[in-house]
Design an enzyme around this catalytic site. Sequence first.
Site, PDB file in Angstrom:
ATOM      1  N   HIS A 208      -3.789   1.316   4.499  1.00 17.31           N
ATOM      2  CA  HIS A 208      -3.112   0.379   4.165  1.00 17.31           C
ATOM      3  C   HIS A 208      -2.533   1.081   2.813  1.00 17.31           C
ATOM      4  O   HIS A 208      -3.336   1.074   1.859  1.00 17.31           O
ATOM      5  CB  HIS A 208      -3.713  -1.016   3.527  1.00 17.31           C
ATOM      6  CG  HIS A 208      -2.720  -2.225   3.467  1.00 17.31           C
ATOM      7  ND1 HIS A 208      -2.715  -3.435   3.890  1.00 17.31           N
ATOM      8  CD2 HIS A 208      -1.719  -1.974   2.447  1.00 17.31           C
ATOM      9  CE1 HIS A 208      -1.798  -4.128   3.295  1.00 17.31           C
ATOM     10  NE2 HIS A 208      -1.264  -3.280   2.426  1.00 17.31           N
ATOM     11  N   GLU A 275       4.835  -2.371   1.340  1.00 22.06           N
ATOM     12  CA  GLU A 275       3.628  -2.168   1.883  1.00 22.06           C
ATOM     13  C   GLU A 275       3.787  -1.417   3.318  1.00 22.06           C
ATOM     14  O   GLU A 275       4.625  -1.857   4.258  1.00 22.06           O
ATOM     15  CB  GLU A 275       2.623  -3.343   2.067  1.00 22.06           C
ATOM     16  CG  GLU A 275       2.457  -4.320   0.968  1.00 22.06           C
ATOM     17  CD  GLU A 275       1.226  -5.185   0.912  1.00 22.06           C
ATOM     18  OE1 GLU A 275       0.710  -5.426   2.173  1.00 22.06           O
ATOM     19  OE2 GLU A 275       0.805  -5.886   0.032  1.00 22.06           O
ATOM     20  N   GLU A 288       5.609  -5.024   4.975  1.00 23.20           N
ATOM     21  CA  GLU A 288       6.273  -6.016   4.165  1.00 23.20           C
ATOM     22  C   GLU A 288       6.505  -5.733   2.849  1.00 23.20           C
ATOM     23  O   GLU A 288       6.077  -4.842   2.212  1.00 23.20           O
ATOM     24  CB  GLU A 288       5.352  -7.455   4.234  1.00 23.20           C
ATOM     25  CG  GLU A 288       4.128  -7.228   3.550  1.00 23.20           C
ATOM     26  CD  GLU A 288       3.222  -8.738   3.666  1.00 23.20           C
ATOM     27  OE1 GLU A 288       3.783  -9.615   4.252  1.00 23.20           O
ATOM     28  OE2 GLU A 288       2.101  -8.674   3.151  1.00 23.20           O
ATOM     29  N   ARG A 292       6.233 -10.496  -5.804  1.00 22.04           N
ATOM     30  CA  ARG A 292       5.439 -10.956  -7.182  1.00 22.04           C
ATOM     31  C   ARG A 292       4.765  -9.789  -7.767  1.00 22.04           C
ATOM     32  O   ARG A 292       4.501  -8.631  -6.900  1.00 22.04           O
ATOM     33  CB  ARG A 292       4.598 -12.183  -6.597  1.00 22.04           C
ATOM     34  CG  ARG A 292       3.748 -11.785  -5.595  1.00 22.04           C
ATOM     35  CD  ARG A 292       2.697 -12.706  -5.022  1.00 22.04           C
ATOM     36  NE  ARG A 292       2.120 -12.349  -3.653  1.00 22.04           N
ATOM     37  CZ  ARG A 292       1.285 -11.504  -3.457  1.00 22.04           C
ATOM     38  NH1 ARG A 292       0.767 -10.679  -4.325  1.00 22.04           N
ATOM     39  NH2 ARG A 292       0.754 -11.297  -2.040  1.00 22.04           N
TER      40      ARG A 292
END
Length: 505
Positions: A208, A275, A288, A292
Site C-alpha cells: 500500500h 493511494e 482512491e 483530507r
Amino acid sequence: MFDKVLIANRGEIALRVLRACRELGVRTVVVHSSADADSLPVRLADEAVRIGPAASRRSYLNAAAIVEAARQTGAQAVHPGYGFLSEDADFAEICAENGLVFVGPPPQVMSALADKSTARALMSRAGLPLPPGSVRTLPTVGEAQEVAADVGYPVIVKAAAGGGGRGMTVVRSAAELPRAYARTRAAAQVAFGDDRVYVERFLADARHVEVQVLCDGHGNGVHLGTRDCSVQRRHQKLIEEAPAPALRQATVDTVAEVALRGALSVGFTGAGTVEFLVDEAERCHFLEINCRIQVEHPVTEMVTGIDLVQEQLHVAYGTPLRLRQSDVRLHGVAIECRVNVEDPDRDFAPAPGRLDRFRPPGGPFTRVDTHGHAGYLVSPHYDSLLAKVAVWAPDRDAALDRLDRALAEFDVAGPGVRTTIPFARRVLRDPAFRAARHTTALVERLLTPPTDGAPPNGDAPPGDGVPGASPARGVVPDPRGATGPDGRTPVSAVPAAGPTTWRNR
C-alpha cells in the site's frame, strides 16, 4: 490569513491543527462534546464551544451545531481534521452556504471522489492505472460474475460508497461470488445508505503506497513524495513510513507523476493523498483519493520540512501555492507508529480507561503527537488512537532502531489500559519488515499461528488474505466504527442542543 478558525474535531488532530493556527497567529475555536470538556485541545484553545453529549452523532457529527458555533464565535473557516465530517461534501456545502470556508476541496470534488466507482472512472480518464475489474458499478450478480470470470479469481467486491476499510469482501471462487455479492450490497446499504458495488481483481501480495499532494485553487500542484502504509490490520494502518522503501526510482517517479496528474485533473485543492496498490512487479494500481489531512502526515513533514496543515490553511485562504516542485526535497527516512488503546492479545479489543501514568518518549528526532496526559480518561465513545510516535533518521535501519527505542520508553499505564506498543515492536523486529519485503499481508501473518513444520512467523512467506483480515470474516468492518480516523461519515441531522461557550484568558 484567517483571523479565527474553528476546529471541528477532537484528540490529537485537533491539537495539531490548533498548534499550526497558533504559529500563524490565527485564533482558534475548538468544539467539543461533554466527554471532552477537559481535554487538552479545549484547554489550549482561545475559545471552546460545547456542542453536544458524548455520542458522536449528537456532537462531532452534528453539522448544525458546528456551524452555529462558528457563527456565534465569528470564525471564518472550519478545519475538519480527519474522520468525522472531513470528507462529507454535504457538510462542506453547508459551510459555504453559511459564509464559512471549509478547509478542504470543493464540495463537488469531494462528492465525486467519495464515490469509488466515479473516482475510478475519473482517474482512468486521467491515465491512472486501475486494478483489472469493472470501472462502473454492477447492478446484478450476473454482471459481477462476468467481470470476475474475465479478470480471474480471487476478486474483491467493493462498495462504491465505502471508506475506512468497510464494505469489502474477498471472493476466491465462482461458487462464493453470489453470496458475497449479496452480502456486500446488504452491508453497504446499512453502512452507507448506498448498495452499489463493483468488482476488481484482488491483489494478494501487494504494498500500500500513497502519494501526498498539495494543490491550490489556481491550477498549481506539487507532490511531496511517497509513503508506505502496508502494515495494517483490517485496512486500518498501524505503521507508516516515508519515503516508501525498496522501490525503483522509476516506479517512484511514475506513481508521483500520475498521482499529481489525477488530482489536478479533477480540480482538487488542499492536501490530499492518492493511494495505490503496488504489486511484486512494481505495477501501480489506483485505489482512491483521500480529501483530507492523513493520520500519517507527520512522516511526510519530517522528510520534507513542510508543515502540511499550515499549507492547507494558506490554500483555503486563497493564497497561491507557496511551493514549486523544485522546492520539494526529501531528506532521510521517517517512520510513524500509531499507539492505540487496544489489547492485541484480545483481538485488538478497545481497552480504554484512566491513565495513571503517561510519559511519552523524547530524544533526538522523535516527535509525539498526542492529546494524552497523566489523569486523562480515554473515552470509550471515540476512536482508540491515543498517540502517534514518529522518528527521523538518515537511513531506514537507523530510523527503525530509533522508533523501537522510542516505543520502549513510552510509559502508559492505568487500570485495564492496554496499548498496541508491544505488537508494533514485534512488527519492527520482523525480518521481512526489516528488509522492506513486507506486504499488506504482514499483520495477518504475524497473527496467524504457524502450522506444524512451518517456519516461525518472522520467516514465513506472506499470506494471501485481505490486509489484516481473514477471508472467512467476509465483509470487513471498520473496528472503530464511523468515527475512525480513516472513515467517512454522513452529516448528522440531529439539531444542536444549544452551544455552551467559554473563553480562555
